[in-house]
Design a protein around this motif. Structure first.
Motif, PDB file in Angstrom:
ATOM      1  N   PHE A 184       0.846  -1.183   0.000  1.00 11.42           N
ATOM      2  CA  PHE A 184       0.000   0.000   0.000  1.00 11.42           C
ATOM      3  C   PHE A 184       0.885   1.237   0.000  1.00 11.42           C
ATOM      4  CE2 PHE A 184      -3.149  -2.635   2.668  1.00 11.42           C
ATOM      5  CZ  PHE A 184      -3.714  -3.178   1.525  1.00 11.42           C
ATOM      6  N   SER A 185       0.442   2.267  -0.681  1.00  8.44           N
ATOM      7  CA  SER A 185       1.180   3.527  -0.653  1.00  8.44           C
ATOM      8  C   SER A 185       0.901   4.243   0.672  1.00  8.44           C
ATOM      9  CB  SER A 185       0.760   4.409  -1.829  1.00  8.44           C
ATOM     10  OG  SER A 185      -0.573   4.823  -1.668  1.00  8.44           O
ATOM     11  N   LYS A 186       1.718   5.245   0.933  1.00  5.43           N
ATOM     12  CA  LYS A 186       1.530   6.017   2.158  1.00  5.43           C
ATOM     13  C   LYS A 186       0.151   6.672   2.163  1.00  5.43           C
ATOM     14  CE  LYS A 186       3.418  10.115   2.885  1.00  5.43           C
ATOM     15  NZ  LYS A 186       4.374  11.210   3.174  1.00  5.43           N
ATOM     16  N   SER A 187      -0.283   7.189   1.026  1.00 12.19           N
ATOM     17  CA  SER A 187      -1.586   7.858   0.972  1.00 12.19           C
ATOM     18  C   SER A 187      -2.733   6.871   1.190  1.00 12.19           C
ATOM     19  CB  SER A 187      -1.763   8.601  -0.349  1.00 12.19           C
ATOM     20  OG  SER A 187      -1.741   7.722  -1.429  1.00 12.19           O
ATOM     21  N   GLN A 188      -2.579   5.619   0.738  1.00  7.75           N
ATOM     22  CA  GLN A 188      -3.616   4.617   0.976  1.00  7.75           C
ATOM     23  C   GLN A 188      -3.713   4.286   2.461  1.00  7.75           C
ATOM     24  OE1 GLN A 188      -2.108   1.702  -1.827  1.00  7.75           O
ATOM     25  NE2 GLN A 188      -3.905   1.989  -3.138  1.00  7.75           N
ATOM     26  N   VAL A 189      -2.579   4.213   3.130  1.00  9.73           N
ATOM     27  CA  VAL A 189      -2.579   3.941   4.574  1.00  9.73           C
ATOM     28  C   VAL A 189      -3.171   5.130   5.326  1.00  9.73           C
ATOM     29  CG1 VAL A 189      -1.105   3.464   6.570  1.00  9.73           C
ATOM     30  CG2 VAL A 189      -0.638   2.326   4.396  1.00  9.73           C
TER      31      VAL A 189
END
Length: 127
Positions: free
Chosen positions: A99-104
């Motif tokens: 997962f990308s940082k923005s998804q987290v």
């Protein structure tokens, strides 16, 4: 043209001129996309949707709780460096997801919103 040499422009033409000036080409009568894309959104974030399950949510909550200290959090929450650290820890524990940082960060916002809603519902029930 009017007698003074100015060009009359109707509202839709003016709108198209403004949009073209911003770098967007919009045909007359075309519908605009309702989703706004922030400048910081990368194309990779828009491609795939994160598939979360209870195990991954629980692991994320545990990591967030571990880093919920005055050392890690500022006035407005975690900074980018701490988010990168937490995402790295998450990926180290669950190497099968990426997962990308923005998804987290979006998942953290969703969990926080759900928690507040349930907390409010419990107050309503017992009052």
């Amino acid at each position: 043209r009017c007698p003074l040499g100015k060009i009359y422009v109707d509202a839709s033409s003016k709108f198209n001129l403004v949009q073209a000036a911003r770098g967007r080409k919009i045909a007359l009568g075309a519908k605009l996309d309702s989703r706004k894309i922030a400048k910081r959104d990368s194309p990779n974030d828009l491609k795939s949707r994160a598939q979360w399950n209870l195990e991954l949510e629980k692991a994320l909550v545990e990591i967030l709780l571990q880093h919920n200290t005055t050392y890690h959090r500022g006035r407005n929450g975690w900074n980018g460096e701490i988010w990168n650290l937490m995402v790295g820890i998450f990926h180290a524990r669950h190497s099968y997801v990426k997962f990308s940082k923005s998804q987290v960060q979006e998942k953290e916002k969703e969990l926080k919103r759900d928690y507040k809603m349930l907390k409010e519902a419990r107050k309503q029930k017992w009052s």
